[in-house]
Design a protein around this motif. Sequence first.
Motif, mmCIF file in Angstrom:
data_model
loop_
_atom_site.group_PDB
_atom_site.id
_atom_site.type_symbol
_atom_site.label_atom_id
_atom_site.label_comp_id
_atom_site.label_asym_id
_atom_site.label_seq_id
_atom_site.Cartn_x
_atom_site.Cartn_y
_atom_site.Cartn_z
ATOM 1 N N ASP A 40 0.814 -1.216 0.000
ATOM 2 C CA ASP A 40 0.000 0.000 0.000
ATOM 3 C C ASP A 40 0.851 1.270 0.000
ATOM 4 N N CYS A 41 2.155 1.119 -0.289
ATOM 5 C CA CYS A 41 3.050 2.277 -0.292
ATOM 6 C C CYS A 41 3.559 2.579 -1.699
ATOM 7 N N GLU A 42 3.624 3.832 -2.000
ATOM 8 C CA GLU A 42 4.260 4.311 -3.219
ATOM 9 C C GLU A 42 5.546 5.024 -2.795
ATOM 10 N N VAL A 43 6.689 4.471 -3.166
ATOM 11 C CA VAL A 43 7.969 4.959 -2.662
ATOM 12 C C VAL A 43 8.667 5.817 -3.716
ATOM 13 N N GLU A 44 9.074 7.001 -3.301
ATOM 14 C CA GLU A 44 9.896 7.867 -4.143
ATOM 15 C C GLU A 44 11.207 8.117 -3.416
ATOM 16 N N GLN A 45 12.319 8.040 -4.140
ATOM 17 C CA GLN A 45 13.633 8.145 -3.508
ATOM 18 C C GLN A 45 14.522 9.141 -4.228
ATOM 19 N N TRP A 46 15.268 9.926 -3.439
ATOM 20 C CA TRP A 46 16.322 10.770 -3.994
ATOM 21 C C TRP A 46 17.483 9.844 -4.318
ATOM 22 N N ASP A 47 17.720 9.618 -5.587
ATOM 23 C CA ASP A 47 18.641 8.559 -6.013
ATOM 24 C C ASP A 47 20.080 9.068 -6.067
ATOM 25 N N SER A 48 20.645 9.276 -4.876
ATOM 26 C CA SER A 48 22.012 9.771 -4.791
ATOM 27 C C SER A 48 22.580 9.429 -3.425
ATOM 28 N N ASP A 49 23.898 9.336 -3.344
ATOM 29 C CA ASP A 49 24.568 9.186 -2.052
ATOM 30 C C ASP A 49 24.860 10.536 -1.413
ATOM 31 N N GLU A 50 24.656 11.621 -2.151
ATOM 32 C CA GLU A 50 24.904 12.955 -1.642
ATOM 33 C C GLU A 50 23.625 13.536 -1.033
ATOM 34 N N PRO A 51 23.763 14.472 -0.084
ATOM 35 C CA PRO A 51 22.582 15.059 0.564
ATOM 36 C C PRO A 51 21.630 15.696 -0.439
ATOM 37 N N ILE A 52 20.371 15.569 -0.159
ATOM 38 C CA ILE A 52 19.352 16.138 -1.035
ATOM 39 C C ILE A 52 19.286 17.649 -0.815
ATOM 40 N N PRO A 53 19.245 18.441 -1.902
ATOM 41 C CA PRO A 53 19.069 19.901 -1.746
ATOM 42 C C PRO A 53 17.714 20.209 -1.114
ATOM 43 N N VAL A 54 17.652 21.316 -0.398
ATOM 44 C CA VAL A 54 16.429 21.667 0.318
ATOM 45 C C VAL A 54 15.238 21.772 -0.624
ATOM 46 N N LYS A 55 15.437 22.388 -1.788
ATOM 47 C CA LYS A 55 14.326 22.534 -2.737
ATOM 48 C C LYS A 55 13.793 21.174 -3.190
ATOM 49 N N GLU A 56 14.697 20.231 -3.412
ATOM 50 C CA GLU A 56 14.277 18.886 -3.821
ATOM 51 C C GLU A 56 13.570 18.173 -2.675
ATOM 52 N N LEU A 57 14.033 18.408 -1.457
ATOM 53 C CA LEU A 57 13.372 17.803 -0.299
ATOM 54 C C LEU A 57 11.958 18.355 -0.151
ATOM 55 N N ALA A 116 3.485 13.695 1.151
ATOM 56 C CA ALA A 116 3.930 12.386 1.630
ATOM 57 C C ALA A 116 3.282 12.035 2.967
ATOM 58 N N HIS A 117 3.033 10.736 3.153
ATOM 59 C CA HIS A 117 2.521 10.236 4.429
ATOM 60 C C HIS A 117 3.674 9.830 5.350
ATOM 61 N N GLY A 118 4.793 9.449 4.741
ATOM 62 C CA GLY A 118 5.955 9.041 5.513
ATOM 63 C C GLY A 118 7.231 9.616 4.921
ATOM 64 N N LEU A 119 8.192 9.929 5.793
ATOM 65 C CA LEU A 119 9.481 10.459 5.367
ATOM 66 C C LEU A 119 10.578 9.624 6.010
ATOM 67 N N LEU A 120 11.475 9.094 5.186
ATOM 68 C CA LEU A 120 12.657 8.388 5.677
ATOM 69 C C LEU A 120 13.859 9.261 5.358
ATOM 70 N N CYS A 121 14.519 9.775 6.410
ATOM 71 C CA CYS A 121 15.571 10.757 6.209
ATOM 72 C C CYS A 121 16.856 10.329 6.906
ATOM 73 N N LEU A 122 17.902 11.146 6.743
ATOM 74 C CA LEU A 122 19.179 10.925 7.388
ATOM 75 C C LEU A 122 19.492 12.094 8.300
ATOM 76 N N LEU A 123 20.537 11.951 9.102
ATOM 77 C CA LEU A 123 20.865 13.010 10.065
ATOM 78 C C LEU A 123 21.351 14.284 9.397
ATOM 79 N N SER A 124 21.736 14.209 8.137
ATOM 80 C CA SER A 124 22.157 15.411 7.413
ATOM 81 C C SER A 124 20.979 16.172 6.809
ATOM 82 N N ASP A 125 19.768 15.643 6.946
ATOM 83 C CA ASP A 125 18.566 16.295 6.427
ATOM 84 C C ASP A 125 17.876 17.047 7.564
ATOM 85 N N ARG A 126 17.903 18.374 7.510
ATOM 86 C CA ARG A 126 17.269 19.154 8.562
ATOM 87 C C ARG A 126 15.773 19.254 8.282
#
Length: 309
Positions: free
Chosen positions: A28-45, A52-62
């Motif tokens: 029941d999930c539709e997953v979209e991913q920033w396809d990079s090993d580098e931090p996502i730019p704020v505008k892209e985030l 989105a109903h759910g956000l999976l982030c890293l510690l470098s994402d404010r």
Amino acid sequence: MRPVLLMKVFVTRRIPPEGRAALARAADCEVEQWDSDEPIPVKELERGVAGAHGLLCLLSDRVDKRILDAAGANLKVISTLSVGVDHLALDEIKKRGIRVGYTPDVLTDATAELAVSLLLTTCRRLPEAIEEVKNGGWTSWKPLWLCGYGLTQSTVGIVGLGRIGQAIARRLKPFGVQRFLYTGRQPRPEEAAEFQAEFVSTPELAAQSDFIVVACSLTPATKGLCNKDFFQKMKETAVFVNISRGDVVNQDDLYQALASGQIAAAGLDVTTPEPLPTNHPLLTLKNCDSFTCPSPRTGQAEPSCDHGT
């Protein structure tokens, strides 16, 4: 039959295959991913998290109010691939009724092992020795050349005796450490009993320790905790290691302490910013070792923090 409404999950970075497989199994999930090993730019985030109903982030994402506003009312869950949560605006998240998940204990062993390796690398001056081999500085064996500092019969001070702090002490004990000290919000007698560790004030820990390992979480109380006053209390032969968060240390004060010989050496797994600019003053010092530690399995850089101060 009514159409099934899919819940959107946005992922801010490439994640390990096990994680991708778990998301794929959620029909029941539709997953979209920033396809990079580098931090996502704020505008892209902002774009990716919208609706989105759910956000999976890293510690470098404010994840602050701006990002939460961009997400909108659908957002119900934020999961961060980290132990620390200081990159999340928790008060704002709580007001909106959003649940937060994080990954305590996943990297406890790896972080503790890397903390010990950083301490040994720093106190035994291994980077200096390697450089001397490479540049031809090693001409002969010399009894007093590149002498370091030993753990046997030493006093080790740990700032934050949480999961990671305990795991570090457990690994250092067999080296013959004579005495463990720790500081934090309050005494932890049950946890400290394994190491006969003594609860002391922060100034006492700074003054009495031969080795100091910072393993606390970043809070308003710990931000800038290791500053000029802290370093002035340390022994000239003491070694300082930070594996918590860069902002726990005043880096200008640390530079002065190292450059002046006020303390012997420092090993840094975390800095502000990360990475340090290559021309940063700390990177000019032979007695300062700074590197980031890859976590096992994923190979992603994972600065170390513990909530159990």
